[in-house]
Design a protein around this motif. Structure first.
Motif, short mmCIF file in Angstrom:
data_model
loop_
_atom_site.label_atom_id
_atom_site.label_comp_id
_atom_site.label_asym_id
_atom_site.label_seq_id
_atom_site.Cartn_x
_atom_site.Cartn_y
_atom_site.Cartn_z
N ALA A 261 69.82 -24.14 -24.82
CA ALA A 261 69.54 -23.20 -23.74
C ALA A 261 68.28 -23.60 -22.97
O ALA A 261 68.26 -23.58 -21.74
CB ALA A 261 69.38 -21.79 -24.32
N LEU A 262 67.24 -23.98 -23.72
CA LEU A 262 65.99 -24.37 -23.05
C LEU A 262 66.17 -25.65 -22.25
O LEU A 262 65.63 -25.77 -21.13
CB LEU A 262 64.89 -24.54 -24.09
CG LEU A 262 64.47 -23.27 -24.83
CD1 LEU A 262 63.39 -23.58 -25.86
CD2 LEU A 262 64.00 -22.19 -23.87
N GLU A 263 66.94 -26.59 -22.78
CA GLU A 263 67.15 -27.83 -22.04
C GLU A 263 67.95 -27.58 -20.76
O GLU A 263 67.71 -28.23 -19.74
CB GLU A 263 67.82 -28.86 -22.94
CG GLU A 263 66.86 -29.35 -24.02
CD GLU A 263 67.36 -30.54 -24.82
OE1 GLU A 263 68.56 -30.54 -25.15
OE2 GLU A 263 66.55 -31.44 -25.10
N ALA A 264 68.89 -26.61 -20.81
CA ALA A 264 69.61 -26.25 -19.59
C ALA A 264 68.64 -25.75 -18.53
O ALA A 264 68.83 -25.97 -17.33
CB ALA A 264 70.66 -25.18 -19.89
N LEU A 265 67.56 -25.10 -18.96
CA LEU A 265 66.56 -24.55 -18.04
C LEU A 265 65.49 -25.56 -17.65
O LEU A 265 64.52 -25.20 -16.98
CB LEU A 265 65.90 -23.32 -18.68
CG LEU A 265 66.82 -22.11 -18.91
CD1 LEU A 265 66.11 -21.05 -19.74
CD2 LEU A 265 67.29 -21.52 -17.59
N GLY A 266 65.62 -26.82 -18.10
CA GLY A 266 64.70 -27.86 -17.68
C GLY A 266 63.61 -28.19 -18.68
O GLY A 266 62.70 -28.97 -18.37
N VAL A 267 63.68 -27.62 -19.88
CA VAL A 267 62.72 -27.92 -20.95
C VAL A 267 63.20 -29.13 -21.73
O VAL A 267 64.41 -29.30 -21.95
CB VAL A 267 62.58 -26.70 -21.89
CG1 VAL A 267 61.60 -26.99 -23.03
CG2 VAL A 267 62.16 -25.46 -21.11
N THR A 268 62.30 -29.99 -22.16
CA THR A 268 62.67 -31.14 -22.99
C THR A 268 62.37 -30.83 -24.45
O THR A 268 61.26 -30.40 -24.78
CB THR A 268 61.88 -32.40 -22.57
OG1 THR A 268 62.16 -32.67 -21.20
CG2 THR A 268 62.28 -33.59 -23.42
N CYS A 269 63.35 -31.03 -25.33
CA CYS A 269 63.18 -30.85 -26.77
C CYS A 269 63.48 -32.20 -27.43
O CYS A 269 64.66 -32.56 -27.60
CB CYS A 269 64.11 -29.77 -27.31
SG CYS A 269 63.82 -28.12 -26.61
N ALA A 270 62.43 -32.95 -27.75
CA ALA A 270 62.59 -34.31 -28.28
C ALA A 270 62.47 -34.29 -29.80
O ALA A 270 61.43 -33.89 -30.35
CB ALA A 270 61.53 -35.23 -27.68
N VAL A 271 63.52 -34.75 -30.47
CA VAL A 271 63.56 -34.77 -31.93
C VAL A 271 62.96 -36.07 -32.44
O VAL A 271 63.29 -37.16 -31.95
CB VAL A 271 65.02 -34.61 -32.43
CG1 VAL A 271 65.08 -34.66 -33.95
CG2 VAL A 271 65.63 -33.32 -31.91
N ASP A 272 62.06 -35.95 -33.42
CA ASP A 272 61.44 -37.13 -34.04
C ASP A 272 62.54 -37.95 -34.72
O ASP A 272 63.26 -37.42 -35.58
CB ASP A 272 60.40 -36.68 -35.07
CG ASP A 272 59.59 -37.83 -35.64
OD1 ASP A 272 60.16 -38.92 -35.84
OD2 ASP A 272 58.40 -37.64 -35.93
N ASN B 263 70.65 -22.00 -11.43
CA ASN B 263 72.01 -22.45 -11.14
C ASN B 263 72.55 -23.27 -12.31
O ASN B 263 73.11 -24.36 -12.12
CB ASN B 263 72.08 -23.26 -9.84
CG ASN B 263 73.51 -23.48 -9.39
OD1 ASN B 263 74.41 -22.71 -9.75
ND2 ASN B 263 73.75 -24.55 -8.63
N VAL B 264 72.36 -22.73 -13.53
CA VAL B 264 72.78 -23.42 -14.76
C VAL B 264 73.51 -22.42 -15.65
O VAL B 264 73.44 -21.19 -15.45
CB VAL B 264 71.58 -24.01 -15.52
CG1 VAL B 264 70.92 -25.11 -14.70
CG2 VAL B 264 70.57 -22.94 -15.91
N ASP B 265 74.20 -22.96 -16.64
CA ASP B 265 74.92 -22.16 -17.64
C ASP B 265 74.20 -22.25 -18.97
O ASP B 265 73.86 -23.36 -19.43
CB ASP B 265 76.36 -22.65 -17.79
CG ASP B 265 77.16 -22.48 -16.51
OD1 ASP B 265 77.40 -21.32 -16.13
OD2 ASP B 265 77.54 -23.50 -15.90
N VAL B 266 73.97 -21.11 -19.61
CA VAL B 266 73.37 -21.05 -20.94
C VAL B 266 74.43 -20.53 -21.90
O VAL B 266 75.00 -19.45 -21.69
CB VAL B 266 72.13 -20.14 -20.96
CG1 VAL B 266 71.68 -19.87 -22.39
CG2 VAL B 266 71.00 -20.77 -20.16
N PHE B 267 74.70 -21.30 -22.97
CA PHE B 267 75.68 -20.89 -23.97
C PHE B 267 74.92 -20.37 -25.19
O PHE B 267 74.11 -21.08 -25.79
CB PHE B 267 76.59 -22.05 -24.36
CG PHE B 267 77.68 -21.65 -25.31
CD1 PHE B 267 78.75 -20.88 -24.88
CD2 PHE B 267 77.63 -22.01 -26.65
CE1 PHE B 267 79.75 -20.48 -25.76
CE2 PHE B 267 78.63 -21.62 -27.54
CZ PHE B 267 79.69 -20.86 -27.09
N CYS B 268 75.19 -19.12 -25.56
CA CYS B 268 74.44 -18.44 -26.61
C CYS B 268 75.10 -18.50 -27.97
O CYS B 268 74.47 -18.11 -28.97
CB CYS B 268 74.25 -16.96 -26.24
SG CYS B 268 73.46 -16.68 -24.64
#
Length: 448
Positions: free
Chosen positions: A66-77, A97-102
């Motif tokens: 959901a956060l990545e859809a909103l433009g946040v980067t979540c980088a996994v080690d 203008n994005v879709d968030v799947f819950c």
């Protein structure tokens, strides 16, 4: 060990029944509640935050998606998938203008819509079909009071829906009134974003009872830990958050999920023996921190030994279980299914009360618990605000195919029952991936 665990076919899992007392040490993954709050707060900051010990489960994957859809980067080690670095959008605005799947994740469907207030366009929300039954209206009413527009694409008050941010946010303290009786997450979802409002937030809960108050206290503590200023007047159902920048520390360590410890520590009472969970915090905002006291009231011996700088919660029992009469579980309803599994085998009845809001969780947990206890020959009934469990002799209980209703806590409930009732087959045990990605492996390790 007696009956060994095995997968009978794609959807049934044979719950193992031990021959005698158990003795195990089980490490519990990170807290889902803390993991998803930290992910939201990291996204609301301006600098990268590395989360260590983050739970990797369906709910946290949905939150990161959901956060990545909103433009946040979540980088996994690449060397440790429980270490994730969260980098907010450089613009300070979330992508619209994005879709968030819950999926079926309450924290995603109730926390992420608040972020849409700060998006540059509308954000569409959808989820699993079963999520369409989970109430959403109080948090969305709150967003409407803040100027957002909500368009429902199905039944009003439920997924799916679209949140369109206001052109301008209120420049005086935003006053929001909602009835959060159905879930503490409605309050938490608004408190998490209150600091971003130009003049802060004043939130009033209009209901008579506040369910799972420790979860709201957790949210307040986490907002303040990120540099915010949130206060609570619980006696009058009022919360306030001052305007200010949020920024978690550069590195945040996630506590183990104490509610997910409940099936494992509770197993010591059902099967007899000893179970230890390492890294148990001295102080915590997690409702699961109340678990040792509840188990002690049921007759277990609780200690907190330390070895090599690691603090454990150790539960020992001879298998005798005391019923609790009227047992108010308002503060920690999420562990109700695990406690119910133990109380099925108690020496006297228990009325678990203060948990009427569990009817709006992944499934109607009260109805599900009554159905599944009855299915194995036990006796239980719904109460207006809870569930009444009347134990019957263990030799009158029998195996059955137990349903899980796509609810991870109903799956662990069934596994716990199987410790004492042979012949329990669990439908879709993999629903535990919501918070415990390797539950079956952990359960087999529990039993040696």
């Amino acid at each position: 060990m007696g009956r060994m665990s095995e997968t009978k076919h794609d959807s049934l899992w044979a719950a193992p029944t031990p021959d005698g007392p158990i003795d195990a040490t089980i490490t519990i993954p990170g807290s889902k509640s803390l993991s998803n709050r930290y992910l939201i707060l990291a996204a609301l900051g301006s600098k990268p935050v590395t989360l260590v010990g983050l739970l990797r489960s369906r709910d946290t994957e949905l939150m990161m998606g959901a956060l990545e859809a909103l433009g946040v980067t979540c980088a996994v080690d690449p060397d440790n998938d429980t270490t994730v670095t969260v980098t907010p959008p450089t613009s300070g605005r979330f992508r619209g203008n994005v879709d968030v799947f819950c999926g079926l994740a309450g924290t995603v469907m109730r926390f992420v819509p608040g972020l849409a207030l700060f998006a540059d366009d509308a954000v569409r929300f959808d989820g699993d079909e079963q999520a369409y039954a989970r109430p959403m209206k109080p948090v969305l009413d709150g967003l409407e009071q803040l100027g957002a527009t909500i368009e429902y694409h199905g039944e009003e008050g439920f997924l799916p829906f679209t949140v369109t941010p206001p052109k301008t946010l209120p420049d005086s303290p935003a006053k929001v009134s909602i009835d959060s009786s159905g879930s503490s997450q409605f309050i938490s979802g608004l408190l998490l974003v209150g600091s971003r409002l130009p003049a802060g937030l004043e939130l009033t809960h209009t209901g008579e009872r506040t369910p799972s108050l420790p979860h709201i206290r957790m949210t307040v503590a986490d907002v303040n830990g990120a540099g915010g200023h949130a206060t609570a007047d619980e006696a009058h159902h009022l919360w306030s958050v001052e305007h200010g920048e949020l920024q978690l520390p550069e590195r945040v360590v996630v506590e183990p999920d104490l509610s997910n410890a409940a099936p494992f520590l509770g197993a010591a009472l059902i099967a007899g023996g000893r179970v230890r969970v390492p890294h148990w915090p001295v102080e915590t905002t997690q409702p699961g921190g109340l678990l040792p006291g509840y188990l002690e009231a049921m007759g277990a011996r609780i200690t907190f030994p330390e070895e090599n700088g690691v603090r454990y919660c150790a539960v020992e029992s001879d298998g005798s279980i005391h019923g609790l009469g009227d047992f108010d579980l308002t503060a920690a309803g999420e562990i109700a299914p695990s406690l119910a599994a133990i109380l099925v085998f108690a020496d006297k009845p228990t009325n678990m009360i203060g948990i009427g809001h569990l009817r709006g969780h992944e499934t109607n947990r009260l109805a599900a618990l009554v159905t599944e206890i009855t299915r194995i020959g036990g006796q239980a009934a719904e109460l207006p605000d809870g569930i009444a469990i009347t134990p019957v002799p263990a030799d009158r209980l029998h195996g059955a195919v137990m349903e899980t209703y796509a609810d991870h806590r109903m799956a662990t409930f069934a596994a716990m029952v199987g410790l004492k009732v042979s012949g329990v087959d669990v439908v879709d045990v993999e629903t535990t991936r919501k918070t415990l990605p390797d539950f079956v492996g952990m359960w087999n390790r529990l039993l040696g």
